[in-house]
Scaffold this active site. Structure first.
Site, short mmCIF file in Angstrom:
data_model
loop_
_atom_site.label_atom_id
_atom_site.label_comp_id
_atom_site.label_asym_id
_atom_site.label_seq_id
_atom_site.Cartn_x
_atom_site.Cartn_y
_atom_site.Cartn_z
N VAL A 10 0.87 -1.17 0.00
CA VAL A 10 0.00 0.00 0.00
C VAL A 10 0.90 1.22 0.00
O VAL A 10 2.07 1.15 0.37
CB VAL A 10 -0.97 0.03 1.21
CG1 VAL A 10 -2.01 -1.07 1.10
CG2 VAL A 10 -0.23 -0.06 2.53
N SER A 11 0.33 2.36 -0.40
CA SER A 11 1.15 3.57 -0.54
C SER A 11 1.22 4.41 0.72
O SER A 11 2.22 5.10 0.94
CB SER A 11 0.62 4.42 -1.70
OG SER A 11 0.72 3.71 -2.90
N THR A 12 0.17 4.41 1.53
CA THR A 12 0.15 5.28 2.70
C THR A 12 -0.20 4.50 3.96
O THR A 12 -0.83 3.44 3.90
CB THR A 12 -0.87 6.42 2.54
OG1 THR A 12 -2.17 5.86 2.41
CG2 THR A 12 -0.55 7.28 1.32
#
Length: 188
Positions: A10-12
């Site tokens: 995931v990015s965040t």
């Protein structure tokens, strides 16, 4: 029998990899918890520059293993990097399965065809980016814009201070810029 690993990214930090893990298991891949590699990092970071992915490739995956991802974009946003990553894994004897591609093993004949198609699109994308960049630079030049790094120093003032005998260090303090900047423009 080959071992199966899952890579979930995931990015965040306000996102979770849990849905990816659930989807991979629901697709029939019973991946033990120790072989589920999760990471919170932007897809814009090259795959081998991501700490968890790099550690998995270098220290866990072996020839004959299979790596499963929910979607190809979990490996990265940059098509060229994704292609290189998959080719690198395949060359080490590691199977790569992306569930968004109908569970095709990307090292199979069909998978290799898909990779060739993706490679063609990646090359096309790279060429288009270059064309747009060059067109943008030409337009900027035709509009009289100065390209490159902006000058952060008043060159006329620097030359005046130099002419009255100030040292580079004194000019740096006087103009409130770094000594490195003064040295860069000293003889221009």
């Amino acid at each position: 029998m080959s071992r199966v690993f899952a890579y979930c990214r995931v990015s965040t930090s306000d996102q979770t990899t849990e849905n990816q893990i659930i989807a991979i298991r629901q697709a029939g891949y019973d991946v033990p918890k120790a072989r589920v590699i999760t990471e919170t990092i932007s897809g814009g970071v090259m795959a081998m520059e991501r700490p968890a992915f790099k550690a998995m490739v270098q220290h866990k995956l072996e020839a004959g293993d299979v790596l499963v991802v929910l979607k190809l974009d979990r490996l990265g946003r940059d098509n060229i990097d994704v292609q290189q990553t998959i080719q690198s894994l395949i060359s080490k004897g590691i199977g790569v399965i992306s569930l968004d591609l109908g569970k095709h093993d990307l090292s199979s004949s069909e998978g290799k065809l898909m990779l060739q198609i993706f490679s063609a699109f990646a090359e096309f994308e790279k060429s288009r980016i270059k064309e747009r960049t060059m067109a943008g630079l030409e337009r900027a030049k035709s509009e009289g814009k100065t390209l490159g790094r902006k000058t952060v120093i008043d060159l006329a003032k620097l030359q005046q201070l130099k002419a009255i005998g100030l040292s580079q260090s004194a000019v740096s303090k006087n103009l409130d810029v770094s000594l490195t900047t003064v040295k860069r423009y000293w003889n221009k």
